[in-house]
Design a protein around this motif. Structure first.
Motif, short mmCIF file in Angstrom:
data_model
loop_
_atom_site.label_atom_id
_atom_site.label_comp_id
_atom_site.label_asym_id
_atom_site.label_seq_id
_atom_site.Cartn_x
_atom_site.Cartn_y
_atom_site.Cartn_z
N GLN A 78 0.72 -0.89 0.00
CA GLN A 78 0.08 -0.23 0.31
C GLN A 78 0.42 1.46 0.07
O GLN A 78 2.01 1.84 0.61
N GLY B 282 -2.89 3.29 -3.89
CA GLY B 282 -3.70 1.83 -2.97
C GLY B 282 -3.49 1.01 -2.54
O GLY B 282 -2.09 0.76 -2.69
N LEU B 283 -4.00 -0.04 -2.67
CA LEU B 283 -3.80 -1.16 -2.74
C LEU B 283 -3.71 -1.84 -3.67
O LEU B 283 -4.57 -1.83 -4.66
N MET C 149 4.08 -0.36 2.80
CA MET C 149 3.46 -0.57 3.98
C MET C 149 2.77 -2.27 3.26
O MET C 149 2.34 -1.60 2.66
#
Lengths: 121, 119
Positions: free
Chosen positions: A37, A42-43, A88
């Motif tokens: 992330q 976004g993811l 992340m």
């Protein structure tokens, strides 16, 4: 409650190092996933696994590999860490996609760990 | 192609007012939709999922989502916002591009909407 545990909340490594991120789930889920992330992006799915020893590339697999030797554990490996892998990292698990009663598919959500914030210096 | 869009990067609401976080989708076949919430430095938490036939789905923490097939939308709503609802919200749709394959375990996520609830 489903529990997905990631081994580290924060990790600092150096460029060129081989980095292992570990994820364990306690609900006997078939599927496991690794995402990264980043702000504004976004993811993004890196890899996923739908069974022991089975893996599939996601959207951004370059520079990563995975290992799933046991059903409950899914490891993400950065073969030679680079600064652009600072991010992340989120692990998730879910039940398999299966045909249930009445011919309808079971629609189970993914359950996420708390993430590992990885810094590559 | 399967996709999901969250048209607003940020939504600002006063505490006590109703809130809406928008989501539109594009899928082939029936949509399998989800909402997640992410608090700072935490993973995503599942809020609710669409159940076929229910146009209003209730979820955790007083949230609900309104499904509209003709508008291909699945907006997240709450009648009265709390400051503690301030977080990042993600809409997601299951990848049904190849039903029955391993890909159907995958979710396609929107870019996320930051909800800011002010006292």
């Amino acid at each position: 409650d489903v529990k997905v545990t990631q081994s580290s909340r924060y990790l600092v490594k150096r460029t060129g190092e081989k980095v292992f991120l570990e994820c364990v789930q306690d609900m006997d889920h078939e599927n496991m996933f690794w995402y990264r992330q980043d702000p504004g992006l976004g993811l993004r799915l890196i890899y996923f696994s739908y069974d022991v020893k089975m893996k599939e590339k996601g959207d951004i697999p370059e520079g990563y590999s995975v290992s799933r030797e046991k059903k409950e554990r899914f490891s993400l490996i950065l073969e030679s860490a680079s600064t652009n892998q600072t991010s992340m990292y989120l692990c998730a698990s879910s039940l398999g996609w299966r045909l249930g009663q009445g011919g309808k598919y079971s629609n189970q959500p993914q359950h996420f760990g708390d993430g590992t914030r990885l810094s590559i210096l | 192609a399967q996709s999901v869009a969250q048209p607003e990067d940020q939504v600002n609401v006063a505490e006590g007012n109703p809130l809406t976080v928008k989501c539109t989708y594009s899928v082939s076949g029936n949509p399998y939709l989800f909402w997640y919430v992410q608090y700072p430095n935490r993973g995503l938490q599942f809020l609710l999922k669409y159940i076929t036939g229910d146009n209003l789905v209730k979820g955790s923490y007083g949230f609900e989502a309104e499904f509209n097939k003709s508008q291909t939308s699945f907006h997240l709503k709450k009648p009265s916002a709390l400051v503690s609802d301030s977080a990042l919200y993600f809409c997601a749709v299951r990848d049904m591009s190849n039903p029955g394959s391993s890909n159907t375990g995958k979710l396609i996520f929107g870019q996320g909407t930051t909800l800011q609830v002010k006292p």
